[in-house]
Design a protein around this motif. Sequence first.
Motif, short mmCIF file in Angstrom:
data_model
loop_
_atom_site.label_atom_id
_atom_site.label_comp_id
_atom_site.label_asym_id
_atom_site.label_seq_id
_atom_site.Cartn_x
_atom_site.Cartn_y
_atom_site.Cartn_z
N LEU A 365 0.83 -1.21 0.00
CA LEU A 365 0.00 0.00 0.00
C LEU A 365 0.87 1.26 0.00
O LEU A 365 0.56 2.24 -0.69
CB LEU A 365 -0.92 -0.02 1.22
N HIS A 366 1.96 1.20 0.75
CA HIS A 366 2.87 2.35 0.79
C HIS A 366 3.53 2.57 -0.57
O HIS A 366 3.67 3.72 -1.02
CB HIS A 366 3.94 2.11 1.87
N SER A 367 3.90 1.49 -1.23
CA SER A 367 4.51 1.60 -2.57
C SER A 367 3.52 2.19 -3.56
O SER A 367 3.88 3.04 -4.39
CB SER A 367 4.99 0.23 -3.04
N LEU A 368 2.25 1.76 -3.49
CA LEU A 368 1.24 2.29 -4.39
C LEU A 368 0.99 3.77 -4.13
O LEU A 368 0.81 4.57 -5.07
CB LEU A 368 -0.07 1.50 -4.23
N GLU A 369 1.01 4.17 -2.87
CA GLU A 369 0.80 5.58 -2.54
C GLU A 369 1.93 6.45 -3.10
O GLU A 369 1.68 7.53 -3.66
CB GLU A 369 0.69 5.75 -1.03
N ILE A 370 3.16 5.98 -2.96
CA ILE A 370 4.30 6.74 -3.50
C ILE A 370 4.21 6.84 -5.02
O ILE A 370 4.41 7.92 -5.60
CB ILE A 370 5.63 6.07 -3.07
N SER A 371 3.90 5.73 -5.67
CA SER A 371 3.78 5.73 -7.13
C SER A 371 2.66 6.65 -7.60
O SER A 371 2.79 7.33 -8.63
CB SER A 371 3.54 4.31 -7.64
N THR A 372 1.55 6.70 -6.84
CA THR A 372 0.43 7.57 -7.20
C THR A 372 0.82 9.04 -7.11
O THR A 372 0.48 9.84 -7.99
CB THR A 372 -0.78 7.28 -6.29
N ASP A 373 1.52 9.39 -6.04
CA ASP A 373 1.97 10.78 -5.89
C ASP A 373 2.95 11.16 -7.00
O ASP A 373 2.91 12.29 -7.52
CB ASP A 373 2.61 10.98 -4.52
N GLN A 374 3.83 10.25 -7.36
CA GLN A 374 4.78 10.52 -8.44
C GLN A 374 4.08 10.70 -9.78
O GLN A 374 4.41 11.59 -10.56
CB GLN A 374 5.81 9.39 -8.52
N ILE A 402 3.09 2.57 -11.70
CA ILE A 402 1.82 2.46 -11.00
C ILE A 402 1.01 1.27 -11.50
O ILE A 402 0.27 0.62 -10.74
CB ILE A 402 1.02 3.78 -11.15
N GLU A 403 1.14 0.94 -12.78
CA GLU A 403 0.47 -0.26 -13.30
C GLU A 403 1.04 -1.51 -12.64
O GLU A 403 0.31 -2.43 -12.28
CB GLU A 403 0.66 -0.33 -14.82
N LYS A 404 2.36 -1.52 -12.44
CA LYS A 404 3.01 -2.66 -11.79
C LYS A 404 2.57 -2.77 -10.33
O LYS A 404 2.27 -3.86 -9.83
CB LYS A 404 4.53 -2.50 -11.88
N CYS A 405 2.51 -1.63 -9.63
CA CYS A 405 2.10 -1.63 -8.21
C CYS A 405 0.66 -2.11 -8.07
O CYS A 405 0.35 -2.90 -7.16
CB CYS A 405 2.25 -0.24 -7.63
N GLN A 406 -0.23 -1.66 -8.94
CA GLN A 406 -1.63 -2.10 -8.88
C GLN A 406 -1.75 -3.59 -9.14
O GLN A 406 -2.50 -4.30 -8.45
CB GLN A 406 -2.46 -1.32 -9.89
#
Length: 516
Positions: A365-374, A402-406
């Motif tokens: 979840l933290h990785s997805l949040e960082i990717s979303t902000d970027q 972000i596609e990879k994180c999702q």
Amino acid sequence: MAFVKDSDVQFITQKDVMFIINFKVSQLHKTTGFDPDQCLNLLLKFGFNKKVILKTCNEQFLTALQSKTEQDEPEECYVCCLDNQIIRLDCGHSACRNCWKSYLIRKIEDGNCLIECMDPKCKLLIGKSVIDEFMDDVASYESLIINSFVKANNTITKCPDSNCLLFAKTNTAEPQTVTCTCGRIFCSSCSQDPHFPATCRQQQLWSKKCELLTPKIDDDSQQWLLEHTKECPRCLMTVEKQGGCTLMTCSNKKCRLKFCWLCRSDIATHGIYYCNSSQLKAEKARLDSRADLANFITHYNRFEHYQNSYKNIPPMISDAIESSEPLLQKAAYSYFNARKMLTNSVVFGFFLCNGEYSDKFKDFLHSLEISTDQLESSLLNYLPSQGSKRVRFELFEHHQDIEKCQKELLEFCAKGQEFEDLNGQSYRDAWKKAHAARVNNDSFSQFFSNWLFASVLILALLVFLPDFHIWLPDFSVAYGKTLGIDLRDDTSQSYLRTVFLSLVSSFVVGFFDLIG
């Protein structure tokens, strides 16, 4: 829940659904030889489950389904007491046409698709063909039949948009995220907004908790619901008890769970004896309540933060959805999905057991949040300067991230059912353990603080005694003499006592600030 392609979903009308119902009626008619009206009432009564119908039905049961009409000579109606043409059912009960029509209209308005005879003691079910004879418009009754069929069917869902009359028909009973032709996006299982990775049940439980936190109905109604209704422990449908014993049966045709009204436990594991729910200790209930509240507030604040971020997406990014440039459109769409996924992930995490899986989920979840902000930063930088190759490359790179994180988060959450904790027991145990540790630590700190305060107080009193001298080592006394100072005379001792008290006061104040 899965994100499905348009080819996996077929949108049908009410007429198509009614055709499917009539096909099931004709199948049951060919199998059993029953009258079509009897077959339809059987399907409605048993949730369109053909196996249960064939197993349950007998000749005695079928007599309660026959409802042909016979017209008698005009005579006085026993309902309205007027001389009219009398219409009699197979059960022998009769009334005039106007009374039958008024009765049927009232039943249909109340939402009853299985309508019994007008006589309160008669259980005869009136067939659809008889109802059609009395009704000027059969659309309202057919709507009730369709709604009953959809509730019992796992592959057909009504679009939740009030202005849309379409139904989504999927190839599997697995919950899916579908997009209606009217533009509404919803879950094919619960007809609510998409909530993946949270399951339908998790979303229902979360909504219930949010309603308790901020009730949306008046206080009197809320109090009445708390006193007279309870939720089914399996499907959460609200059940009202109007009398009788404590054995309850859920009214949801997909559920039909039998449970105890007092303790809401499954009757299969409850047994025939009285439940012992009232014997629970008050302290345990109090700690459980506090743990649940602490856990909910933590997740609710995070949920509200993500939800506000989703609702307040910059207009520039919202407009990018309609862009003619493929990269910009895809990146903006991925950004919307990520913001929604972050919001729903809080609900999923709320119902996880404490442990290694929950910790890994937080990392994802933290990785997805960082990717979303970027990605948001890249989108905002890209829109004003679309000609920059560097900004375009950053947008492409962050879109891939972000596609990879999702994808990784979805794959990880697919295994989360075995780590689910809908009752929050694991968090309660962890909270109680931490609470006990804090209590023990606070007890030790309190004891040590009291001991230190008493020691300092005694020492301070001794310092103010006239005959008390501060002990000094011989080398300090000798060093003082080389400077021409006698550290053991009264003047020096008074000065040393003042310095000593100042140092002790500073230490005590700093210590209490540290532990307090």
